[in-house]
Design an enzyme around this catalytic site. Sequence first.
Site, PDB file in Angstrom:
ATOM      1  N   THR A 102     -30.836   9.874  -4.636  1.00 24.86           N
ATOM      2  CA  THR A 102     -32.220  10.411  -3.695  1.00 24.86           C
ATOM      3  C   THR A 102     -31.858   9.764  -2.399  1.00 24.86           C
ATOM      4  O   THR A 102     -31.733   8.439  -2.453  1.00 24.86           O
ATOM      5  CB  THR A 102     -33.418   9.865  -4.397  1.00 24.86           C
ATOM      6  OG1 THR A 102     -33.572  10.640  -5.748  1.00 24.86           O
ATOM      7  CG2 THR A 102     -34.726  10.397  -3.624  1.00 24.86           C
ATOM      8  N   LYS A 180     -37.137  16.603  -2.667  1.00 22.33           N
ATOM      9  CA  LYS A 180     -37.402  15.614  -3.617  1.00 22.33           C
ATOM     10  C   LYS A 180     -37.956  14.366  -3.121  1.00 22.33           C
ATOM     11  O   LYS A 180     -38.844  13.857  -3.914  1.00 22.33           O
ATOM     12  CB  LYS A 180     -35.851  15.097  -3.638  1.00 22.33           C
ATOM     13  CG  LYS A 180     -35.554  13.874  -4.297  1.00 22.33           C
ATOM     14  CD  LYS A 180     -35.894  14.187  -5.779  1.00 22.33           C
ATOM     15  CE  LYS A 180     -35.835  12.491  -6.324  1.00 22.33           C
ATOM     16  NZ  LYS A 180     -36.423  12.439  -7.844  1.00 22.33           N
TER      17      LYS A 180
HETATM   18  N1  LIG Z   1     -34.599   6.172 -11.981  1.00 21.89           N
HETATM   19  C1  LIG Z   1     -35.358   7.405 -11.754  1.00 21.89           C
HETATM   20  O1  LIG Z   1     -36.258   7.444 -12.528  1.00 21.89           O
HETATM   21  C2  LIG Z   1     -34.784   8.254 -10.941  1.00 21.89           C
HETATM   22  C3  LIG Z   1     -35.290   9.692 -10.946  1.00 21.89           C
HETATM   23  C4  LIG Z   1     -34.632  10.740 -10.153  1.00 21.89           C
HETATM   24  C5  LIG Z   1     -33.671  10.348  -9.245  1.00 21.89           C
HETATM   25  N2  LIG Z   1     -33.290   9.214  -9.225  1.00 21.89           N
HETATM   26  C6  LIG Z   1     -32.309   8.598  -7.979  1.00 21.89           C
HETATM   27  O2  LIG Z   1     -30.943   8.770  -8.735  1.00 21.89           O
HETATM   28  C7  LIG Z   1     -30.285   7.524  -8.326  1.00 21.89           C
HETATM   29  C8  LIG Z   1     -29.810   6.865  -9.418  1.00 21.89           C
HETATM   30  O3  LIG Z   1     -30.665   6.259  -9.873  1.00 21.89           O
HETATM   31  P1  LIG Z   1     -30.604   5.439 -11.217  1.00 21.89           P
HETATM   32  O4  LIG Z   1     -32.079   5.195 -11.746  1.00 21.89           O
HETATM   33  O5  LIG Z   1     -29.590   5.730 -12.127  1.00 21.89           O
HETATM   34  O6  LIG Z   1     -30.133   3.815 -10.693  1.00 21.89           O
HETATM   35  P2  LIG Z   1     -29.373   2.720 -11.209  1.00 21.89           P
HETATM   36  O7  LIG Z   1     -29.718   2.641 -12.887  1.00 21.89           O
HETATM   37  O8  LIG Z   1     -29.682   1.525 -10.385  1.00 21.89           O
HETATM   38  O9  LIG Z   1     -27.876   3.030 -11.230  1.00 21.89           O
HETATM   39  C9  LIG Z   1     -27.270   3.079  -9.732  1.00 21.89           C
HETATM   40  C10 LIG Z   1     -25.825   3.214  -9.858  1.00 21.89           C
HETATM   41  O10 LIG Z   1     -25.393   3.209  -8.346  1.00 21.89           O
HETATM   42  C11 LIG Z   1     -24.393   2.349  -8.740  1.00 21.89           C
HETATM   43  N3  LIG Z   1     -24.087   1.261  -7.458  1.00 21.89           N
HETATM   44  C12 LIG Z   1     -25.187   0.564  -7.036  1.00 21.89           C
HETATM   45  N4  LIG Z   1     -24.814  -0.010  -5.806  1.00 21.89           N
HETATM   46  C13 LIG Z   1     -23.422   0.137  -5.620  1.00 21.89           C
HETATM   47  C14 LIG Z   1     -22.372  -0.282  -4.862  1.00 21.89           C
HETATM   48  N5  LIG Z   1     -22.718  -1.133  -3.882  1.00 21.89           N
HETATM   49  N6  LIG Z   1     -21.186   0.478  -4.861  1.00 21.89           N
HETATM   50  C15 LIG Z   1     -21.063   1.254  -6.023  1.00 21.89           C
HETATM   51  N7  LIG Z   1     -21.766   1.429  -6.869  1.00 21.89           N
HETATM   52  C16 LIG Z   1     -23.241   1.171  -6.822  1.00 21.89           C
HETATM   53  C17 LIG Z   1     -24.469   1.465  -9.944  1.00 21.89           C
HETATM   54  O11 LIG Z   1     -23.306   0.854 -10.132  1.00 21.89           O
HETATM   55  P3  LIG Z   1     -23.396  -0.650 -11.055  1.00 21.89           P
HETATM   56  O12 LIG Z   1     -23.669  -0.265 -12.715  1.00 21.89           O
HETATM   57  O13 LIG Z   1     -22.247  -1.337 -10.982  1.00 21.89           O
HETATM   58  O14 LIG Z   1     -24.484  -1.195 -10.634  1.00 21.89           O
HETATM   59  C18 LIG Z   1     -25.116   2.525 -10.805  1.00 21.89           C
HETATM   60  O15 LIG Z   1     -24.083   3.331 -11.184  1.00 21.89           O
HETATM   61  C19 LIG Z   1     -30.935   7.213  -7.160  1.00 21.89           C
HETATM   62  O16 LIG Z   1     -30.752   7.463  -5.872  1.00 21.89           O
HETATM   63  C20 LIG Z   1     -32.230   7.270  -7.394  1.00 21.89           C
HETATM   64  O17 LIG Z   1     -33.293   7.254  -6.423  1.00 21.89           O
HETATM   65  C21 LIG Z   1     -33.913   8.172 -10.064  1.00 21.89           C
END
Ligand SMILES: NC(=O)c1ccc[n+]([C@@H]2O[C@H](COP(=O)([O-])OP(=O)(O)OC[C@H]3O[C@@H](n4cnc5c(N)ncnc54)[C@H](OP(=O)(O)O)[C@@H]3O)[C@@H](O)[C@H]2O)c1
Length: 423
Positions: A102, A180
Amino acid sequence: MAPTVFFIGLGNMGRGMCKNIVEKAALDRPLILYNRTAQRAIDLSAALGITKTSVASTLAEGVAKADVIFTVLSNDQVVEATISEILAQHDVTGKLFIESSTIHPDTTERIAAAVIAAGAEFVAAPVFGAPAMADAGQLIGVLAGPKSSVARAKPYFTGVTAKGDIDMSDEPYSKALTLKLVGNSFILNMVEQLAEGHVLAEKSGLGTEYLHQWVSSMFPGPYAAYSARMMSGDYYQRDYPLFAVDLARKDARHLMSLAEASGTRLKNVEVADAHLAQVKEHVGEMGDIAGIYGAARKEAGLEYGNQNYKQGTNALHLMTKHKPCTPSTVQLRNLDAHLQQKPARQDRQTYGWSIFIGLAIIGAMCGAAWVFAPKGENQVLWRSSLILSFISCYLMWAITLLAQLHPLIEPRRSDLRKEYIHH
Ligand SMILES: NC(=O)c1ccc[n+]([C@@H]2O[C@H](COP(=O)([O-])OP(=O)(O)OC[C@H]3O[C@@H](n4cnc5c(N)ncnc54)[C@H](OP(=O)(O)O)[C@@H]3O)[C@@H](O)[C@H]2O)c1
């Protein structure tokens, strides 16, 4: 030969999406996994099966083998840096980038232009749904880009990671991200509304139970789920957030900037964002969007955590308690799996071996009974009694174990009305 898929970003959303790609997408070669924290890729590969997945230790290793590159990363800077690194170092001609994070619509357009200039294809594919829905393959994808590129991306959405998709073929990439973000404003406002309602219900003496019962009757689905997370204390007790406070604030920021650029204002989102700022201050980056409830509680002079609510109540129990409101058994099972950390498939496979280990042990015991049965006129009686007892015990144990392992048999509620049971 089916395309080789490379998946970058194994957070809450990425892990669930990978699980469904491995289980349901047409793949001839293992799904390649990459994550900044490499251990997550190793763990996921072990859980999904080391023959069905492989781990790339660098972006270069995965990109070189891939036809399709998925990214599901935390924010605009991370997505932009990751894709810039790929484009700077590799020939990506003909590859398809599917970007499901997102991010701001303008960022998507910038990234898409760079990808296309490098000779690759790009589809903006943000997804709706909480991590439990990603696990269940029940997301909604919004797919924008040239029709032919969207057609290449579709096999990974409806029926695989998603229960449906919104097709924006031949629309600008930015429209998918605008939808979104507007959609996420509903989620922010829903959580804010629930938090205020629960605080008022508690302070006025009405009691949060009645409010939860009403929410479950009027607004089953996400409202009931967030209400249950608030009442059960899940909003402040979990170690790792389901929707991290920083991600929610990023969405709020993008929404406010989008509104400003469009000559309007989102006052509800501003209120929710102010509460999220308090969540960040109180809990740090492990805060969850549902922590808005904690912030609203503090403003009203209550503790951040609702420790006084019945300890041990879990969110699934609260959601299933009001029968007519159960929206989807699939959703509930997956929420529960998240909340209770069910054993991974790998563990179940490990249990599967115990049937053979048990058989070998019983075989050995029967052999021992045959050899060591006291000699004499009762020897046959001794042998048959011992051997039959061992076999009966084994059968009872094995049947119980197999009943738990069988994927088609699981505890079912008998008191659900037909229309609320989804298979
Ligand atoms: N959670 C929800 O309910 C939801 C729903 C729909 C869409 N989204 C969107 O989907 C995306 C991912 O969400 P999520 O909930 O899966 O987030 P998350 O659990 O925090 O995972 C984030 C991912 O990004 C990686 N990352 C973070 N900082 C980084 C960096 N500096 N360099 C390289 N990789 C990095 C993390 O790697 P590490 O494992 O190394 O930290 C992890 O793989 C976001 O854009 C979010 O807004 C989330």
